[in-house]
Scaffold this motif. Structure first.
Motif, PDB file in Angstrom:
ATOM      1  N   GLY A   1       0.819  -1.203   0.000  1.00 16.82           N
ATOM      2  CA  GLY A   1       0.000   0.000   0.000  1.00 16.82           C
ATOM      3  C   GLY A   1       0.852   1.252   0.000  1.00 16.82           C
ATOM      4  N   THR A   2       0.393   2.261   0.727  1.00 10.82           N
ATOM      5  CA  THR A   2       1.030   3.573   0.769  1.00 10.82           C
ATOM      6  C   THR A   2       1.686   3.807   2.123  1.00 10.82           C
ATOM      7  OG1 THR A   2      -0.656   4.454  -0.739  1.00 10.82           O
ATOM      8  CG2 THR A   2       0.619   6.059   0.530  1.00 10.82           C
ATOM      9  N   ASP A   3       2.923   4.278   2.111  1.00 10.40           N
ATOM     10  CA  ASP A   3       3.593   4.635   3.359  1.00 10.40           C
ATOM     11  C   ASP A   3       3.105   6.009   3.812  1.00 10.40           C
ATOM     12  OD1 ASP A   3       5.173   2.326   3.499  1.00 10.40           O
ATOM     13  OD2 ASP A   3       6.643   3.180   2.119  1.00 10.40           O
ATOM     14  N   ARG A   4       2.668   6.101   5.073  1.00 12.24           N
ATOM     15  CA  ARG A   4       2.201   7.373   5.628  1.00 12.24           C
ATOM     16  C   ARG A   4       2.881   7.625   6.958  1.00 12.24           C
ATOM     17  NH1 ARG A   4      -2.504   4.661   4.038  1.00 12.24           N
ATOM     18  NH2 ARG A   4      -3.410   5.498   2.121  1.00 12.24           N
ATOM     19  N   ALA A   5       3.278   8.859   7.186  1.00 10.12           N
ATOM     20  CA  ALA A   5       3.891   9.225   8.456  1.00 10.12           C
ATOM     21  C   ALA A   5       2.844   9.632   9.478  1.00 10.12           C
ATOM     22  CB  ALA A   5       4.883  10.364   8.260  1.00 10.12           C
ATOM     23  N   ASP A   6       1.604   9.872   9.024  1.00 10.40           N
ATOM     24  CA  ASP A   6       0.540  10.239   9.940  1.00 10.40           C
ATOM     25  C   ASP A   6      -0.612   9.259   9.784  1.00 10.40           C
ATOM     26  OD1 ASP A   6      -0.353  10.916   7.459  1.00 10.40           O
ATOM     27  OD2 ASP A   6      -0.710  13.027   7.895  1.00 10.40           O
ATOM     28  N   GLY A   7      -1.710   9.539  10.463  1.00 10.97           N
ATOM     29  CA  GLY A   7      -2.834   8.617  10.451  1.00 10.97           C
ATOM     30  C   GLY A   7      -2.740   7.665  11.625  1.00 10.97           C
ATOM     31  N   PRO A   8      -3.840   7.006  11.961  1.00 15.00           N
ATOM     32  CA  PRO A   8      -3.859   6.116  13.123  1.00 15.00           C
ATOM     33  C   PRO A   8      -3.250   4.751  12.838  1.00 15.00           C
ATOM     34  CG  PRO A   8      -5.991   6.065  12.052  1.00 15.00           C
ATOM     35  CD  PRO A   8      -5.157   7.080  11.295  1.00 15.00           C
ATOM     36  N   ILE A   9      -2.991   4.023  13.908  1.00 15.43           N
ATOM     37  CA  ILE A   9      -2.737   2.593  13.817  1.00 15.43           C
ATOM     38  C   ILE A   9      -4.098   1.925  13.967  1.00 15.43           C
ATOM     39  CG2 ILE A   9      -1.509   0.619  14.772  1.00 15.43           C
ATOM     40  CD1 ILE A   9       0.364   2.793  13.796  1.00 15.43           C
ATOM     41  N   VAL A  10      -4.552   1.262  12.937  1.00 17.82           N
ATOM     42  CA  VAL A  10      -5.859   0.606  12.957  1.00 17.82           C
ATOM     43  C   VAL A  10      -5.676  -0.852  13.346  1.00 17.82           C
ATOM     44  CG1 VAL A  10      -7.843  -0.108  11.570  1.00 17.82           C
ATOM     45  CG2 VAL A  10      -6.840   2.160  11.235  1.00 17.82           C
ATOM     46  N   VAL A  11      -6.456  -1.317  14.314  1.00 12.23           N
ATOM     47  CA  VAL A  11      -6.386  -2.722  14.703  1.00 12.23           C
ATOM     48  C   VAL A  11      -7.785  -3.324  14.655  1.00 12.23           C
ATOM     49  CG1 VAL A  11      -6.520  -2.126  17.180  1.00 12.23           C
ATOM     50  CG2 VAL A  11      -5.671  -4.370  16.481  1.00 12.23           C
ATOM     51  N   GLY A  12      -7.874  -4.471  14.027  1.00 13.36           N
ATOM     52  CA  GLY A  12      -9.143  -5.182  13.976  1.00 13.36           C
ATOM     53  C   GLY A  12      -9.349  -6.003  15.232  1.00 13.36           C
ATOM     54  N   VAL A  13     -10.478  -5.813  15.902  1.00 17.27           N
ATOM     55  CA  VAL A  13     -10.772  -6.565  17.125  1.00 17.27           C
ATOM     56  C   VAL A  13     -12.100  -7.288  16.959  1.00 17.27           C
ATOM     57  CG1 VAL A  13      -9.439  -5.023  18.608  1.00 17.27           C
ATOM     58  CG2 VAL A  13     -11.845  -4.561  18.246  1.00 17.27           C
ATOM     59  N   ASP A  14     -12.157  -8.512  17.496  1.00 17.82           N
ATOM     60  CA  ASP A  14     -13.375  -9.307  17.378  1.00 17.82           C
ATOM     61  C   ASP A  14     -13.698 -10.090  18.647  1.00 17.82           C
ATOM     62  OD1 ASP A  14     -11.498 -11.309  17.421  1.00 17.82           O
ATOM     63  OD2 ASP A  14     -11.891 -12.043  15.390  1.00 17.82           O
ATOM     64  N   GLY A  15     -12.967  -9.824  19.720  1.00 19.61           N
ATOM     65  CA  GLY A  15     -13.230 -10.524  20.971  1.00 19.61           C
ATOM     66  C   GLY A  15     -12.388 -11.759  21.182  1.00 19.61           C
ATOM     67  N   SER A  16     -11.653 -12.191  20.162  1.00 22.01           N
ATOM     68  CA  SER A  16     -10.809 -13.374  20.294  1.00 22.01           C
ATOM     69  C   SER A  16      -9.530 -13.032  21.045  1.00 22.01           C
ATOM     70  CB  SER A  16     -10.457 -13.941  18.917  1.00 22.01           C
ATOM     71  OG  SER A  16      -9.629 -13.027  18.206  1.00 22.01           O
ATOM     72  N   GLU A  17      -8.873 -14.060  21.573  1.00 23.35           N
ATOM     73  CA  GLU A  17      -7.600 -13.847  22.252  1.00 23.35           C
ATOM     74  C   GLU A  17      -6.570 -13.287  21.282  1.00 23.35           C
ATOM     75  OE1 GLU A  17      -4.736 -13.505  25.077  1.00 23.35           O
ATOM     76  OE2 GLU A  17      -6.884 -13.823  25.295  1.00 23.35           O
ATOM     77  N   MET A  18      -6.631 -13.711  20.031  1.00 25.27           N
ATOM     78  CA  MET A  18      -5.692 -13.204  19.040  1.00 25.27           C
ATOM     79  C   MET A  18      -5.876 -11.704  18.829  1.00 25.27           C
ATOM     80  SD  MET A  18      -3.310 -14.853  17.238  1.00 25.27           S
ATOM     81  CE  MET A  18      -3.896 -16.444  16.629  1.00 25.27           C
ATOM     82  N   SER A  19      -7.133 -11.248  18.850  1.00 23.75           N
ATOM     83  CA  SER A  19      -7.347  -9.817  18.653  1.00 23.75           C
ATOM     84  C   SER A  19      -6.919  -9.012  19.870  1.00 23.75           C
ATOM     85  CB  SER A  19      -8.815  -9.529  18.296  1.00 23.75           C
ATOM     86  OG  SER A  19      -9.654  -9.557  19.421  1.00 23.75           O
ATOM     87  N   ARG A  20      -6.936  -9.621  21.046  1.00 21.91           N
ATOM     88  CA  ARG A  20      -6.394  -8.943  22.230  1.00 21.91           C
ATOM     89  C   ARG A  20      -4.889  -8.706  22.055  1.00 21.91           C
ATOM     90  NH1 ARG A  20     -10.058  -9.299  26.598  1.00 21.91           N
ATOM     91  NH2 ARG A  20     -11.738 -10.797  26.199  1.00 21.91           N
ATOM     92  N   LEU A  21      -4.210  -9.725  21.552  1.00 24.96           N
ATOM     93  CA  LEU A  21      -2.770  -9.585  21.304  1.00 24.96           C
ATOM     94  C   LEU A  21      -2.509  -8.551  20.214  1.00 24.96           C
ATOM     95  CD1 LEU A  21      -1.854 -13.371  21.404  1.00 24.96           C
ATOM     96  CD2 LEU A  21      -1.344 -11.671  23.166  1.00 24.96           C
ATOM     97  N   ALA A  22      -3.359  -8.540  19.180  1.00 24.63           N
ATOM     98  CA  ALA A  22      -3.208  -7.555  18.112  1.00 24.63           C
ATOM     99  C   ALA A  22      -3.411  -6.144  18.651  1.00 24.63           C
ATOM    100  CB  ALA A  22      -4.196  -7.846  16.990  1.00 24.63           C
ATOM    101  N   ALA A  23      -4.391  -5.969  19.533  1.00 23.47           N
ATOM    102  CA  ALA A  23      -4.644  -4.648  20.114  1.00 23.47           C
ATOM    103  C   ALA A  23      -3.458  -4.198  20.969  1.00 23.47           C
ATOM    104  CB  ALA A  23      -5.926  -4.686  20.945  1.00 23.47           C
ATOM    105  N   GLU A  24      -2.885  -5.124  21.724  1.00 15.58           N
ATOM    106  CA  GLU A  24      -1.721  -4.799  22.540  1.00 15.58           C
ATOM    107  C   GLU A  24      -0.544  -4.382  21.657  1.00 15.58           C
ATOM    108  OE1 GLU A  24       1.277  -7.224  25.475  1.00 15.58           O
ATOM    109  OE2 GLU A  24      -0.882  -7.519  25.741  1.00 15.58           O
ATOM    110  N   PHE A  25      -0.322  -5.134  20.591  1.00 15.62           N
ATOM    111  CA  PHE A  25       0.757  -4.786  19.654  1.00 15.62           C
ATOM    112  C   PHE A  25       0.504  -3.409  19.046  1.00 15.62           C
ATOM    113  CE2 PHE A  25       2.498  -4.510  15.419  1.00 15.62           C
ATOM    114  CZ  PHE A  25       3.797  -4.984  15.559  1.00 15.62           C
ATOM    115  N   ALA A  26      -0.748  -3.145  18.655  1.00 18.52           N
ATOM    116  CA  ALA A  26      -1.081  -1.877  18.008  1.00 18.52           C
ATOM    117  C   ALA A  26      -0.815  -0.694  18.934  1.00 18.52           C
ATOM    118  CB  ALA A  26      -2.542  -1.884  17.573  1.00 18.52           C
TER     119      ALA A  26
END
Length: 293
Positions: free
Chosen positions: A146-171
């Protein structure tokens, strides 16, 4: 993420422009996290039993081994130019690219690679090496696409799974080192969705369903603000399919983070359908996070 002292950010290179972009991304990541950068090239030719050195009388430096040494040196120089003073090493490792990077992953802080290398088919949105490494690596995998951006948010997909908890922590950790905000994004479909149009009977109370879904996002992100008080976290719940929702959000993001596998996906899938779709279609770099073994 591997937190062992000295764990390097590892980047795979093959001489492609995509790989050089990954080198710049990896160098910035290593700098932000105060880690060394390790540039690695998977040298497949010994497995194919072909001559590795230039033939007698051939142009100097025309052998396969010399070419590999040259592309690693160029990648190291690219990293040095991107982040002067960064601790950088380069190595040629005999083996196929995905296998070499997977072999590096248990000791790595992160593996970074381009979305498609020299051997990729143009019809593939993301090359097979990137998909294999994202599916099997023992550490987070960052794919330069995609496109490299220096601004904008870190978007994390969450769905209630343990994996998404880890993804949110990483984000949130990633947002902290980048000085960015986090958008924790949850997409849901009505339980009675039947396909196009998402038709539903009136017996379902959509407001109650939305409240329940919002509670799920709050639970996944609970405690993160206490651990990273410097990171603003926005929680958003939208009705829709997760992959298109995350892909749309990637157009304003500097990074999208997904768990390797989401809620309700078959455990036999090493890379879930949503993660695969985001990896193929996001308009910014994508980080794929796995659960520790």
């Amino acid at each position: 993420m591997n937190s062992a002292n000295g764990a390097a950010v590892v980047v795979g290179v093959d001489g492609s422009q995509s790989a050089l972009r990954a080198v710049r991304l990896a160098a910035a990541e290593a700098d932000r996290r105060n880690r060394p950068l390790r540039v690695v090239h998977g040298f497949i030719w010994p497995l194919l039993h072909v001559p590795l050195r230039a033939p007698a009388g051939g142009p100097p430096g025309s052998g396969l081994r010399e070419q590999a040494e040259r592309l690693v040196a160029e990648a190291v120089a690219e990293a040095e130019a991107a982040v002067p003073g960064l601790r950088i090493s380069g190595e040629i490792i005999d083996g196929e690219a995905a296998a070499v990077l997977l072999g590096e992953s248990p000791a790595a802080a992160m593996v970074v690679l381009g979305d498609r290398g020299l051997g990729g088919f143009s019809a593939l949105l993301v090359g097979s090496v990137a998909v294999q490494v994202a599916s099997y690596a023992d550490c987070p995998v960052l794919v330069a696409r995609g496109t490299d951006r220096a601004d904008g948010p870190i978007v994390v997909g969450v769905d209630g799974s343990e994996m998404s908890r880890l993804a949110a922590e990483f984000a949130v950790e990633e947002a902290s080192v980048r000085g960015a905000e986090v958008l924790a994004l949850h997409a849901y479909r009505h339980p009675a969705s039947t396909g196009p149009g998402d038709m539903q009977p009136l017996v379902y109370d959509d407001s109650e369903l939305r409240t329940e879904e919002e509670r799920l996002v709050a639970e996944v992100t609970a405690g993160l603000a206490d651990r990273w008080p410097d990171v603003p976290i926005t929680r958003r719940t939208v009705r829709g399919r997760p992959a298109p929702v995350l892909t749309d959000a990637s157009r304003q993001a500097q990074l999208v983070v997904v768990g390797r596998q989401g809620r309700g996906e078959f455990t036999g899938l090493l890379l879930g359908s949503v993660s695969q779709a985001v990896l193929h279609h996001a308009d910014c770099p994508v980080a794929v996070v796995r659960a520790p073994r």
